[in-house]
Write a protein that holds these residues in place. Sequence first.
Motif, PDB file in Angstrom:
ATOM      1  N   GLN A 165      -8.311  15.515 -28.402  1.00 22.23           N
ATOM      2  CA  GLN A 165      -7.894  15.023 -27.020  1.00 22.23           C
ATOM      3  C   GLN A 165      -8.668  14.053 -26.467  1.00 22.23           C
ATOM      4  O   GLN A 165      -9.507  13.308 -26.930  1.00 22.23           O
ATOM      5  N   THR A 166      -8.014  13.653 -25.250  1.00 26.17           N
ATOM      6  CA  THR A 166      -8.681  12.376 -24.556  1.00 26.17           C
ATOM      7  C   THR A 166      -9.518  12.831 -23.620  1.00 26.17           C
ATOM      8  O   THR A 166      -9.008  13.632 -22.625  1.00 26.17           O
ATOM      9  N   ALA A 167     -10.876  12.794 -23.500  1.00 23.92           N
ATOM     10  CA  ALA A 167     -11.640  13.213 -22.397  1.00 23.92           C
ATOM     11  C   ALA A 167     -12.122  12.100 -21.562  1.00 23.92           C
ATOM     12  O   ALA A 167     -12.459  10.709 -22.133  1.00 23.92           O
ATOM     13  N   GLN A 168     -11.912  12.181 -20.238  1.00 25.50           N
ATOM     14  CA  GLN A 168     -12.609  11.299 -19.159  1.00 25.50           C
ATOM     15  C   GLN A 168     -13.998  11.119 -19.277  1.00 25.50           C
ATOM     16  O   GLN A 168     -14.960  12.298 -19.482  1.00 25.50           O
ATOM     17  N   LEU A 169     -14.544   9.901 -19.306  1.00 30.82           N
ATOM     18  CA  LEU A 169     -16.259   9.780 -19.307  1.00 30.82           C
ATOM     19  C   LEU A 169     -16.357   9.441 -17.904  1.00 30.82           C
ATOM     20  O   LEU A 169     -15.933   8.404 -17.412  1.00 30.82           O
ATOM     21  N   VAL A 170     -17.080  10.432 -17.086  1.00 30.47           N
ATOM     22  CA  VAL A 170     -17.076  10.078 -15.762  1.00 30.47           C
ATOM     23  C   VAL A 170     -18.747   9.717 -15.463  1.00 30.47           C
ATOM     24  O   VAL A 170     -19.640   9.993 -16.177  1.00 30.47           O
ATOM     25  N   ASP A 171     -18.878   9.117 -14.493  1.00 28.44           N
ATOM     26  CA  ASP A 171     -20.305   8.792 -13.790  1.00 28.44           C
ATOM     27  C   ASP A 171     -20.255   9.852 -12.677  1.00 28.44           C
ATOM     28  O   ASP A 171     -20.044   9.515 -11.503  1.00 28.44           O
ATOM     29  N   LEU A 172     -21.478  10.929 -12.935  1.00 29.00           N
ATOM     30  CA  LEU A 172     -21.438  11.918 -11.799  1.00 29.00           C
ATOM     31  C   LEU A 172     -22.148  11.462 -10.719  1.00 29.00           C
ATOM     32  O   LEU A 172     -21.772  11.786  -9.491  1.00 29.00           O
ATOM     33  N   ALA A 173     -23.161  10.357 -10.755  1.00 30.54           N
ATOM     34  CA  ALA A 173     -23.750   9.835  -9.682  1.00 30.54           C
ATOM     35  C   ALA A 173     -22.573   9.158  -8.614  1.00 30.54           C
ATOM     36  O   ALA A 173     -22.556   9.444  -7.397  1.00 30.54           O
ATOM     37  N   ARG A 174     -21.974   8.289  -9.205  1.00 28.45           N
ATOM     38  CA  ARG A 174     -20.858   7.676  -8.666  1.00 28.45           C
ATOM     39  C   ARG A 174     -19.779   8.713  -7.980  1.00 28.45           C
ATOM     40  O   ARG A 174     -19.131   8.537  -6.765  1.00 28.45           O
ATOM     41  N   CYS A 175     -19.468   9.698  -8.691  1.00 29.73           N
ATOM     42  CA  CYS A 175     -18.461  10.917  -8.025  1.00 29.73           C
ATOM     43  C   CYS A 175     -19.129  11.499  -6.704  1.00 29.73           C
ATOM     44  O   CYS A 175     -18.381  11.813  -6.131  1.00 29.73           O
ATOM     45  N   PHE A 176     -20.468  11.489  -6.875  1.00 32.28           N
ATOM     46  CA  PHE A 176     -20.996  12.115  -5.594  1.00 32.28           C
ATOM     47  C   PHE A 176     -21.389  11.121  -4.527  1.00 32.28           C
ATOM     48  O   PHE A 176     -22.083  11.545  -3.438  1.00 32.28           O
ATOM     49  N   GLY A 177     -20.977   9.979  -4.609  1.00 39.86           N
ATOM     50  CA  GLY A 177     -21.232   8.901  -3.850  1.00 39.86           C
ATOM     51  C   GLY A 177     -22.859   8.191  -3.866  1.00 39.86           C
ATOM     52  O   GLY A 177     -23.331   7.698  -2.780  1.00 39.86           O
ATOM     53  N   LEU A 178     -23.449   8.366  -4.866  1.00 40.02           N
ATOM     54  CA  LEU A 178     -24.888   7.803  -5.062  1.00 40.02           C
ATOM     55  C   LEU A 178     -24.921   6.864  -6.148  1.00 40.02           C
ATOM     56  O   LEU A 178     -23.576   6.282  -6.728  1.00 40.02           O
ATOM     57  N   GLU A 179     -26.069   6.073  -6.151  1.00 36.46           N
ATOM     58  CA  GLU A 179     -25.844   4.735  -7.061  1.00 36.46           C
ATOM     59  C   GLU A 179     -26.935   5.329  -8.221  1.00 36.46           C
ATOM     60  O   GLU A 179     -27.720   5.629  -8.040  1.00 36.46           O
ATOM     61  N   PRO A 180     -26.165   4.840  -9.554  1.00 39.25           N
ATOM     62  CA  PRO A 180     -26.672   5.316 -10.702  1.00 39.25           C
ATOM     63  C   PRO A 180     -27.740   4.391 -11.178  1.00 39.25           C
ATOM     64  O   PRO A 180     -27.901   3.293 -10.577  1.00 39.25           O
ATOM     65  N   GLN A 181     -28.984   4.877 -11.815  1.00 38.19           N
ATOM     66  CA  GLN A 181     -29.710   4.112 -12.474  1.00 38.19           C
ATOM     67  C   GLN A 181     -29.041   3.307 -13.411  1.00 38.19           C
ATOM     68  O   GLN A 181     -28.569   3.662 -14.564  1.00 38.19           O
ATOM     69  N   LEU A 182     -29.393   1.852 -13.359  1.00 34.22           N
ATOM     70  CA  LEU A 182     -28.647   0.869 -14.329  1.00 34.22           C
ATOM     71  C   LEU A 182     -29.723   0.865 -15.500  1.00 34.22           C
ATOM     72  O   LEU A 182     -30.695   1.075 -15.479  1.00 34.22           O
ATOM     73  N   GLY A 183     -28.838   0.921 -16.906  1.00 35.80           N
ATOM     74  CA  GLY A 183     -29.705   1.055 -18.211  1.00 35.80           C
ATOM     75  C   GLY A 183     -30.390   2.292 -18.493  1.00 35.80           C
ATOM     76  O   GLY A 183     -31.336   2.336 -19.264  1.00 35.80           O
ATOM     77  N   ALA A 184     -30.024   3.448 -17.979  1.00 35.81           N
ATOM     78  CA  ALA A 184     -30.751   4.860 -17.984  1.00 35.81           C
ATOM     79  C   ALA A 184     -30.244   4.910 -19.473  1.00 35.81           C
ATOM     80  O   ALA A 184     -29.192   4.779 -20.041  1.00 35.81           O
ATOM     81  N   ALA A 185     -31.291   5.747 -20.172  1.00 36.64           N
ATOM     82  CA  ALA A 185     -30.853   6.228 -21.612  1.00 36.64           C
ATOM     83  C   ALA A 185     -29.996   7.207 -21.665  1.00 36.64           C
ATOM     84  O   ALA A 185     -30.176   8.287 -20.853  1.00 36.64           O
ATOM     85  N   GLU A 186     -28.855   7.115 -22.494  1.00 40.87           N
ATOM     86  CA  GLU A 186     -27.725   8.062 -22.594  1.00 40.87           C
ATOM     87  C   GLU A 186     -27.962   8.632 -24.055  1.00 40.87           C
ATOM     88  O   GLU A 186     -27.508   8.216 -25.153  1.00 40.87           O
ATOM     89  N   GLU A 187     -28.819   9.677 -24.043  1.00 39.22           N
ATOM     90  CA  GLU A 187     -29.261  10.390 -25.092  1.00 39.22           C
ATOM     91  C   GLU A 187     -28.326  11.586 -25.553  1.00 39.22           C
ATOM     92  O   GLU A 187     -28.396  12.019 -26.890  1.00 39.22           O
ATOM     93  N   ARG A 188     -27.751  12.036 -24.570  1.00 40.60           N
ATOM     94  CA  ARG A 188     -26.544  13.034 -25.045  1.00 40.60           C
ATOM     95  C   ARG A 188     -25.419  13.020 -24.299  1.00 40.60           C
ATOM     96  O   ARG A 188     -25.019  12.346 -23.336  1.00 40.60           O
ATOM     97  N   LEU A 189     -24.185  13.326 -24.935  1.00 41.38           N
ATOM     98  CA  LEU A 189     -23.053  13.550 -24.336  1.00 41.38           C
ATOM     99  C   LEU A 189     -22.408  15.115 -24.285  1.00 41.38           C
ATOM    100  O   LEU A 189     -22.690  15.725 -25.070  1.00 41.38           O
ATOM    101  N   VAL A 190     -22.159  15.073 -22.716  1.00 40.51           N
ATOM    102  CA  VAL A 190     -21.819  16.646 -22.277  1.00 40.51           C
ATOM    103  C   VAL A 190     -20.506  16.571 -22.173  1.00 40.51           C
ATOM    104  O   VAL A 190     -20.030  15.807 -21.555  1.00 40.51           O
TER     105      VAL A 190
END
Length: 269
Positions: free
Chosen positions: A182-207
């Motif tokens: 299947q094709t899964a969308q990869l979303v940025d939850l911070a931006r979904c909620f109107g917040l600014e994500p931390q750039l370069g944050a470690a991405e250690e898990r895929l949920v």
Amino acid sequence: MPQQVLQVLMCDRHGQSFAVGVEEIAAIERDRSALYRTLLVDRASGERIAVDRVGGVTEIERSAICEPPDRLARAGQGLLGVVEIDGASVPLVKTSFLAAVHPIQIQPAPVVRAAPARLAPVVDEPQLLVTSLRLAPSSALRPEVVVGIPLEQVLDVSEPMPWIPLHVEGGWLRGVLAWRGQTAQLVDLARCFGLEPQLGAAEERLVIVRGTGRHEPVAFTASATLQRVNPSQSTAIHPEDAGLRTEAIRGVFRWTNRLLVIPDFDALL
């Protein structure tokens, strides 16, 4: 009867690989006036589309195409799906997708839910998979924001895997990836909620999760700190009172001096 095999031409544009159906391309030209760019000539419109490199023709089974979610397909400027070629996931696109210069116009859409006929008594606290939302330093004045996913909506937790970036308005949808056919969308939850994500944050898990009414998979990245909790002694508040964008939120709670956000993944599909 439609052919079961699709012939695609591999090409690179801006450092990303694409597969384009051979039937869409009338010719391949060289533009000597612009540093010998390679041009794909669209069969329908005659438009010439510059690409960095053209590879060979590959045959793929149509049944192996992972189609994009419906709303993304309708707004995706010619994104047809994701295919695996030589062990790598590649977007299958129309030539119009390569020619597009504007971001894909798609936004989270609030879900209208019918009110329950009566409230059922709560026997047990809900089991949630909880992880912190990594935010930019400018968000330091707000309480820590954590995301809680009901366990029945969690499909998979794994190491990060390759994904295909997309240029989507607002940056809330980062791209797509192939997951179990299947094709899964990869979303940025911070931006979904109107917040600014931390750039370069470690991405250690895929949920990988699903909605409650729409069951297409949705993915987001997280740190390795994932906890299974019962959020006892929490107090519900309105998302707007927490300064959050509301479309993709089912609930917000004050919990142990943090904001606990329950996403509405149906709003993202």
